[in-house]
Design an enzyme around this catalytic site. Sequence first.
Site, PDB file in Angstrom:
ATOM      1  N   ASP A  10      51.060  49.485   6.861  1.00  0.00           N
ATOM      2  CA  ASP A  10      51.815  50.195   5.374  1.00  0.00           C
ATOM      3  C   ASP A  10      52.910  49.725   5.135  1.00  0.00           C
ATOM      4  OD1 ASP A  10      53.718  51.815   2.990  1.00  0.00           O
ATOM      5  OD2 ASP A  10      54.921  52.543   4.970  1.00  0.00           O
ATOM      6  N   ASP A  12      57.418  49.993   3.675  1.00  0.00           N
ATOM      7  CA  ASP A  12      58.150  49.969   3.594  1.00  0.00           C
ATOM      8  C   ASP A  12      58.790  51.835   4.015  1.00  0.00           C
ATOM      9  OD1 ASP A  12      59.316  49.663   0.046  1.00  0.00           O
ATOM     10  OD2 ASP A  12      58.132  48.914   1.274  1.00  0.00           O
TER      11      ASP A  12
END
Length: 210
Positions: A10, A12
């Site tokens: 991922d 953020d």
Amino acid sequence: MPARFLVVFDADSTLLRNEVIELIADEAGRGAEVAAATEAAMRGEVDFAASLRSRVATLEGVPVASFARVLARVEPTPGARELIDAIHARGGVAAVVSGGFHEILDTVAPDLGVDVWRANRLSTTADALTGLVEGAIVDAAGKAAALREWAAAHGVPLCRTIAIGDGANDLQMMAVAGLGIAFNAKPAVRAQADLVIEAVDLRQVIPLLP
């Protein structure tokens, strides 16, 4: 030549320390409001796609030129470069799939040495954001699909894939992967992950690489 393994991050609050949408929202004076909505989405309390659309709507009118200021504030998570270097040294592929935005990742990902990445794209007109997202939203199902697609493209069996994330929209790709790692994660993600890394330092993942 097939890769030895695949690691999908991922972006953020995982590969990056920031929630980029909050940085963009700061440019519109809506940072606190968007941060609260992002937190609810990451805890899995609201539908991710609906939440993203409502958060992006608050960005209408933000000048595209402000992305330079946003990029200047983006910080890689400690250990990000070292982990990606270790992935490559061991014959692996480093990938990022994000509910965030290509406008930022297209600069940050290659700088970190990421091999392939996918994210949402913000709609613009007359050099400003329209408040809309272009195309299909990269949500939990989209992240899982990207992991499967990249594994197939690089000849990597799913048992030799690793998914690393922090939010509820990472759970599907973590379930598909051979190893799902909760990193800097919300309680719901920690509860369902194969492994939880407490320290906010991606070097902790290096000993887990195949």
